[in-house]
Design an enzyme around this catalytic site. Structure first.
Site, PDB file in Angstrom:
ATOM      1  N   ALA A 143      16.615  -7.620  -1.565  1.00 21.22           N
ATOM      2  CA  ALA A 143      16.871  -7.970  -0.158  1.00 21.22           C
ATOM      3  C   ALA A 143      17.039  -6.670   0.611  1.00 21.22           C
ATOM      4  CB  ALA A 143      18.133  -8.821  -0.041  1.00 21.22           C
ATOM      5  N   HIS A 177      16.378   3.436   6.742  1.00 18.15           N
ATOM      6  CA  HIS A 177      15.113   3.709   6.049  1.00 18.15           C
ATOM      7  C   HIS A 177      14.496   2.410   5.495  1.00 18.15           C
ATOM      8  CE1 HIS A 177      18.274   3.792   3.116  1.00 18.15           C
ATOM      9  NE2 HIS A 177      17.463   3.973   2.103  1.00 18.15           N
ATOM     10  N   PHE A 195      14.101  -0.210  -4.230  1.00 16.17           N
ATOM     11  CA  PHE A 195      13.256   0.963  -4.487  1.00 16.17           C
ATOM     12  C   PHE A 195      12.960   1.119  -5.975  1.00 16.17           C
ATOM     13  CE2 PHE A 195      12.438   5.539  -4.850  1.00 16.17           C
ATOM     14  CZ  PHE A 195      11.632   5.779  -3.753  1.00 16.17           C
ATOM     15  N   PHE A 218       6.354 -10.697  -5.700  1.00 14.84           N
ATOM     16  CA  PHE A 218       7.133  -9.864  -4.773  1.00 14.84           C
ATOM     17  C   PHE A 218       8.188 -10.739  -4.097  1.00 14.84           C
ATOM     18  CE2 PHE A 218       7.671  -7.635  -0.623  1.00 14.84           C
ATOM     19  CZ  PHE A 218       8.196  -6.459  -1.138  1.00 14.84           C
TER      20      PHE A 218
HETATM   21  N1  INI Z   1      18.069  -1.237  -1.373  1.00 13.85           N
HETATM   22  C1  INI Z   1      17.867  -2.569  -1.171  1.00 13.85           C
HETATM   23  O1  INI Z   1      17.431  -3.282  -2.090  1.00 13.85           O
HETATM   24  N2  INI Z   1      18.143  -3.112   0.041  1.00 13.85           N
HETATM   25  C2  INI Z   1      18.614  -2.385   1.069  1.00 13.85           C
HETATM   26  O2  INI Z   1      18.829  -2.959   2.178  1.00 13.85           O
HETATM   27  C3  INI Z   1      18.845  -0.996   0.876  1.00 13.85           C
HETATM   28  N3  INI Z   1      19.386  -0.171   1.912  1.00 13.85           N
HETATM   29  O3  INI Z   1      19.971  -0.704   2.877  1.00 13.85           O
HETATM   30  O4  INI Z   1      19.340   1.060   1.876  1.00 13.85           O
HETATM   31  C4  INI Z   1      18.548  -0.437  -0.383  1.00 13.85           C
HETATM   32  N4  INI Z   1      18.759   0.886  -0.619  1.00 13.85           N
HETATM   33  C5  INI Z   1      18.840   1.429  -1.935  1.00 13.85           C
HETATM   34  C6  INI Z   1      17.480   1.828  -2.492  1.00 13.85           C
HETATM   35  O5  INI Z   1      16.745   0.672  -2.837  1.00 13.85           O
HETATM   36  C7  INI Z   1      17.646   2.666  -3.745  1.00 13.85           C
HETATM   37  O6  INI Z   1      18.368   1.944  -4.715  1.00 13.85           O
HETATM   38  C8  INI Z   1      18.385   3.995  -3.493  1.00 13.85           C
HETATM   39  O7  INI Z   1      17.754   4.702  -2.440  1.00 13.85           O
HETATM   40  C9  INI Z   1      18.346   4.888  -4.752  1.00 13.85           C
HETATM   41  O8  INI Z   1      17.016   5.227  -5.109  1.00 13.85           O
END
Ligand code: INI
Length: 160
Positions: free
Chosen positions: A85, A93, A62, A118
């Site tokens: 990943a 989510h 994210f 990407f």
């Molecule tokens: N971020 C990932 O890169 N991969 C994932 O599978 C994942 N899951 O499983 O939730 C994930 N979550 C964290 C997200 O990217 C943010 O870092 C977090 O929401 C804080 O903003």
């Protein structure tokens, strides 16, 4: 008629930024090592003191776009690579994280005219992710090749 194509053999003058998500770092660290191996074998200095390569770590996929944006706006990099990943089985989510990461990366690339690769694996299982990060092949290698191609193509094209 001009035909423009990226090259893989001339990495001189390229400065590359790699942004890597720590989430699922069992996978993303392997993507990074595949990526660095490819860059090194194409003439990029990947040493700790390199002026051709910088690596930034973020908490999760994210957060890839905001750091890509900062690096793109610096105008210091000809191409950026994002590595992450996101695994559906473990992520309620999943769709939100993938959509934000992919839209964000595409927006940064277009808004700044800096290609942003990407390199976020989106899989159903950890096993599938690991297979794409080295057990079968390492997509980090392919992302690095795509970065070299796009960095070189953008250099060759007329500028705005
Ligand atoms: N971020 C990932 O890169 N991969 C994932 O599978 C994942 N899951 O499983 O939730 C994930 N979550 C964290 C997200 O990217 C943010 O870092 C977090 O929401 C804080 O903003």
């Amino acid at each position: 008629m001009a035909t423009f194509e990226g090259r893989f053999s001339d990495a001189s003058g390229l400065r590359i930024g790699v942004i890597v998500a720590r989430f699922n770092d069992l996978v993303t660290a392997k993507l990074l090592s595949g990526c660095l191996d490819c860059l090194k074998r194409h003439g990029i200095d990947v040493s700790d003191t390199s002026s051709q390569l910088d690596v930034a770590w973020v908490p999760g996929s994210f957060e890839l776009p905001i750091v890509a944006q900062q690096m793109a706006r610096s105008r210091q990099y000809q191409v950026l690579i994002t590595l992450g990943a996101v695994i559906r089985g473990d992520t309620p989510h999943f769709d939100v994280v993938v959509a934000e990461a992919s839209k964000g990366v595409a927006t940064v690339a277009r808004d700044n005219a800096v290609p942003v690769i990407f390199g976020v694996l989106t899989t159903d299982t950890m096993q599938q992710a690991l297979e794409r990060a080295g057990i079968k092949s390492n997509l980090g290698w392919s992302y690095a090749l795509e970065a070299l191609e796009m960095g070189s193509l953008m250099k060759a094209l007329p500028s705005a």
